[in-house]
Write a protein that holds these residues in place. Structure first.
Motif, PDB file in Angstrom:
ATOM      1  N   SER A 175      93.053 -22.890   0.918  1.00 43.80           N
ATOM      2  CA  SER A 175      92.715 -23.085   2.770  1.00 43.80           C
ATOM      3  C   SER A 175      92.253 -22.515   3.499  1.00 43.80           C
ATOM      4  CB  SER A 175      94.369 -22.410   2.626  1.00 43.80           C
ATOM      5  OG  SER A 175      94.363 -20.605   2.230  1.00 43.80           O
ATOM      6  N   TRP A 176      91.082 -21.398   3.253  1.00 40.07           N
ATOM      7  CA  TRP A 176      90.099 -20.882   4.337  1.00 40.07           C
ATOM      8  C   TRP A 176      89.438 -22.309   4.664  1.00 40.07           C
ATOM      9  CZ3 TRP A 176      88.215 -15.910   1.657  1.00 40.07           C
ATOM     10  CH2 TRP A 176      88.956 -14.902   1.404  1.00 40.07           C
ATOM     11  N   ASP A 177      89.368 -22.973   3.698  1.00 36.90           N
ATOM     12  CA  ASP A 177      88.215 -24.307   4.445  1.00 36.90           C
ATOM     13  C   ASP A 177      87.104 -23.924   4.441  1.00 36.90           C
ATOM     14  OD1 ASP A 177      87.538 -26.534   3.999  1.00 36.90           O
ATOM     15  OD2 ASP A 177      88.105 -26.846   6.052  1.00 36.90           O
ATOM     16  N   LEU A 178      86.197 -22.955   3.648  1.00 42.67           N
ATOM     17  CA  LEU A 178      85.198 -22.461   4.190  1.00 42.67           C
ATOM     18  C   LEU A 178      83.675 -23.877   4.250  1.00 42.67           C
ATOM     19  CD1 LEU A 178      84.830 -19.525   1.339  1.00 42.67           C
ATOM     20  CD2 LEU A 178      85.666 -19.900   4.123  1.00 42.67           C
ATOM     21  N   TYR A 179      82.742 -22.935   4.865  1.00 42.74           N
ATOM     22  CA  TYR A 179      81.594 -23.821   5.358  1.00 42.74           C
ATOM     23  C   TYR A 179      80.688 -23.483   4.245  1.00 42.74           C
ATOM     24  CZ  TYR A 179      77.854 -27.109   6.585  1.00 42.74           C
ATOM     25  OH  TYR A 179      77.191 -27.863   6.169  1.00 42.74           O
ATOM     26  N   TYR A 180      80.198 -24.480   3.137  1.00 44.71           N
ATOM     27  CA  TYR A 180      79.425 -23.500   2.201  1.00 44.71           C
ATOM     28  C   TYR A 180      78.090 -24.197   2.739  1.00 44.71           C
ATOM     29  CZ  TYR A 180      83.335 -22.248  -0.715  1.00 44.71           C
ATOM     30  OH  TYR A 180      84.171 -21.854  -1.308  1.00 44.71           O
ATOM     31  N   ALA A 181      77.143 -23.233   2.784  1.00 42.17           N
ATOM     32  CA  ALA A 181      75.597 -23.974   3.525  1.00 42.17           C
ATOM     33  C   ALA A 181      74.665 -24.706   2.047  1.00 42.17           C
ATOM     34  CB  ALA A 181      74.880 -22.657   4.239  1.00 42.17           C
ATOM     35  N   GLY A 182      73.814 -25.201   2.972  1.00 40.93           N
ATOM     36  CA  GLY A 182      73.292 -26.433   1.640  1.00 40.93           C
ATOM     37  C   GLY A 182      71.675 -25.555   2.819  1.00 40.93           C
ATOM     38  N   TRP A 183      70.449 -26.135   1.542  1.00 42.14           N
ATOM     39  CA  TRP A 183      69.606 -25.315   1.034  1.00 42.14           C
ATOM     40  C   TRP A 183      68.554 -26.570   1.060  1.00 42.14           C
ATOM     41  CZ3 TRP A 183      67.262 -27.406  -2.818  1.00 42.14           C
ATOM     42  CH2 TRP A 183      68.076 -27.868  -3.363  1.00 42.14           C
ATOM     43  N   SER A 184      66.462 -26.022   1.620  1.00 44.12           N
ATOM     44  CA  SER A 184      66.108 -26.706   1.622  1.00 44.12           C
ATOM     45  C   SER A 184      64.475 -26.595   1.112  1.00 44.12           C
ATOM     46  CB  SER A 184      65.665 -27.836   3.043  1.00 44.12           C
ATOM     47  OG  SER A 184      65.179 -28.101   3.466  1.00 44.12           O
ATOM     48  N   ARG A 185      63.602 -26.730   0.546  1.00 46.72           N
ATOM     49  CA  ARG A 185      62.298 -26.641  -0.089  1.00 46.72           C
ATOM     50  C   ARG A 185      61.154 -26.338   0.819  1.00 46.72           C
ATOM     51  NH1 ARG A 185      60.980 -28.558  -5.167  1.00 46.72           N
ATOM     52  NH2 ARG A 185      62.133 -30.095  -5.623  1.00 46.72           N
ATOM     53  N   ALA A 186      61.822 -27.616   1.618  1.00 52.30           N
ATOM     54  CA  ALA A 186      59.879 -28.479   2.147  1.00 52.30           C
ATOM     55  C   ALA A 186      59.969 -27.384   3.021  1.00 52.30           C
ATOM     56  CB  ALA A 186      61.052 -29.569   3.262  1.00 52.30           C
ATOM     57  N   THR A 187      59.058 -27.439   3.291  1.00 50.24           N
ATOM     58  CA  THR A 187      57.680 -26.558   4.041  1.00 50.24           C
ATOM     59  C   THR A 187      56.948 -27.165   5.527  1.00 50.24           C
ATOM     60  OG1 THR A 187      55.902 -27.123   3.092  1.00 50.24           O
ATOM     61  CG2 THR A 187      57.220 -25.432   2.064  1.00 50.24           C
ATOM     62  N   SER A 188      57.949 -28.559   5.203  1.00 53.04           N
ATOM     63  CA  SER A 188      57.202 -28.980   6.825  1.00 53.04           C
ATOM     64  C   SER A 188      58.474 -29.556   7.551  1.00 53.04           C
ATOM     65  CB  SER A 188      56.175 -30.553   7.005  1.00 53.04           C
ATOM     66  OG  SER A 188      57.541 -31.383   5.761  1.00 53.04           O
ATOM     67  N   GLY A 189      58.283 -29.578   9.268  1.00 52.26           N
ATOM     68  CA  GLY A 189      59.688 -30.404  10.051  1.00 52.26           C
ATOM     69  C   GLY A 189      60.346 -29.299  10.287  1.00 52.26           C
ATOM     70  N   VAL A 190      59.828 -27.368  10.417  1.00 50.89           N
ATOM     71  CA  VAL A 190      61.010 -26.552  10.060  1.00 50.89           C
ATOM     72  C   VAL A 190      60.304 -26.305  12.043  1.00 50.89           C
ATOM     73  CG1 VAL A 190      61.600 -24.172   9.882  1.00 50.89           C
ATOM     74  CG2 VAL A 190      61.281 -25.662   8.034  1.00 50.89           C
ATOM     75  N   THR A 191      60.364 -27.273  12.949  1.00 53.05           N
ATOM     76  CA  THR A 191      60.299 -26.970  14.483  1.00 53.05           C
ATOM     77  C   THR A 191      60.642 -25.781  15.556  1.00 53.05           C
ATOM     78  OG1 THR A 191      61.805 -28.704  15.113  1.00 53.05           O
ATOM     79  CG2 THR A 191      59.753 -29.481  14.358  1.00 53.05           C
ATOM     80  N   SER A 192      61.782 -25.257  14.824  1.00 53.89           N
ATOM     81  CA  SER A 192      62.900 -24.435  15.235  1.00 53.89           C
ATOM     82  C   SER A 192      63.526 -23.250  14.038  1.00 53.89           C
ATOM     83  CB  SER A 192      64.309 -24.683  15.979  1.00 53.89           C
ATOM     84  OG  SER A 192      65.273 -25.235  16.131  1.00 53.89           O
ATOM     85  N   GLN A 193      64.082 -22.845  14.485  1.00 46.78           N
ATOM     86  CA  GLN A 193      64.745 -21.850  13.423  1.00 46.78           C
ATOM     87  C   GLN A 193      66.375 -20.791  14.112  1.00 46.78           C
ATOM     88  OE1 GLN A 193      61.587 -20.165  14.027  1.00 46.78           O
ATOM     89  NE2 GLN A 193      60.954 -22.025  13.142  1.00 46.78           N
ATOM     90  N   LEU A 194      66.810 -20.504  13.236  1.00 45.70           N
ATOM     91  CA  LEU A 194      67.957 -20.016  13.801  1.00 45.70           C
ATOM     92  C   LEU A 194      68.344 -19.055  12.317  1.00 45.70           C
ATOM     93  CD1 LEU A 194      70.139 -19.882  15.658  1.00 45.70           C
ATOM     94  CD2 LEU A 194      71.852 -20.998  14.182  1.00 45.70           C
ATOM     95  N   SER A 195      68.617 -17.520  12.672  1.00 45.85           N
ATOM     96  CA  SER A 195      68.829 -16.628  11.331  1.00 45.85           C
ATOM     97  C   SER A 195      70.561 -15.790  12.171  1.00 45.85           C
ATOM     98  CB  SER A 195      67.983 -15.575  11.661  1.00 45.85           C
ATOM     99  OG  SER A 195      68.384 -13.630  10.781  1.00 45.85           O
TER     100      SER A 195
END
Length: 254
Positions: A36-56
């Motif tokens: 019932s919480w319907d949580l968002y489960y984060a995905g992941w990436s082990r790529a090292t390119s295309g990281v043109t912006s970041q969010l913490s």
């Protein structure tokens, strides 16, 4: 988890892997959070390119969850012999002590690392302009040598070689019923209007990364678009519901 339910707690987890070099730890919850919480489960990436912006997403000094954003391409820096992501200076917001271990997201909203250290901080609303260093997901992936020290054995146990895994809401991940809705979004990314190719009437809710609902509405024969011109650039999620089920899509506003 939303204005109506600000606190939801579940306790108990088992340590599966950790490695101090990249400051990573992977825990498996001992019990599954209620559907019932319907949580968002984060995905992941082990790529090292295309990281043109970041969010913490982090909790500075143990405070309520905050966001920090860097709109510049990140570089690599070596910290104690380990290659890390280098955030030279946050453009919006900033981390502080207590933020350590928090996740770093790429432009697609996938986890690419965790805060290892740095000297970023603030005085009031003034950012000190100092850098942060994040342990890289790809470094934590298969460099520990054993299942107890690396992520690969747990996140890709079948050795498929996948380099990324998309996140989603529990309701979408958990049942095939919710995959009934096959729709497309265009353009995506967009500066303002997102159009939906959907062959039935539906209701929708748009969420930001903190889980806050920022827009709601209905899709009809005469209106199959969502206008996000009034919100900041970034990543959002739309949950579309019909009488046949529901599905979630990622929206990128630029």
């Amino acid at each position: 988890v939303g204005a109506q339910n600000p606190t939801r707690v579940i306790a108990g987890a088992t340590l599966r892997a950790n490695r101090g070099a990249s400051d990573v730890a992977l825990f498996e919850l001992n019990s599954t959070p209620p559907a019932s919480w319907d949580l968002y489960y984060a995905g992941w990436s082990r790529a090292t390119s295309g990281v043109t912006s970041q969010l913490s997403i982090h909790h500075p000094s143990g405070d309520i969850m905050k966001l920090a954003r860097n709109d510049q391409s990140t570089s690599f820096v070596t910290v104690s012999g380990i290659s890390c992501w280098n955030i030279a200076d946050w453009d919006y917001g900033v981390t502080e002590g207590g933020s350590s271990g928090s996740c770093l997201l790429n432009p697609q909203g996938l986890i690419i690392g965790q805060l290892l250290g740095g000297s970023a901080a603030c005085s009031g609303t003034n950012d000190n302009g100092a850098p942060d260093f994040y342990g890289r997901f790809n470094v934590s992936w298969a460099t520990g040598g054993t299942a107890a020290t690396q992520l690969k054995d747990w996140l890709d146990p079948d050795n498929t070689g996948t380099t990324s895994y998309d996140g989603d809401y529990y309701s979408t991940l958990s049942t095939t019923e919710n995959q009934v809705l096959n729709f497309s979004v265009f353009p995506n990314p967009s500066k303002d209007i997102f159009n939906f190719d959907l062959d039935q009437e539906a209701s929708y809710q748009v969420y930001d990364l903190s889980g806050k609902v920022i827009a709601t509405g209905e899709f009809t024969d005469n209106n199959n678009s969502v206008d996000l011109s009034a919100v900041s650039n970034g990543i959002y999620f739309i949950n579309v519901q019909t009488i046949n089920g529901k599905a979630t899509a990622k929206l990128i506003k630029e």
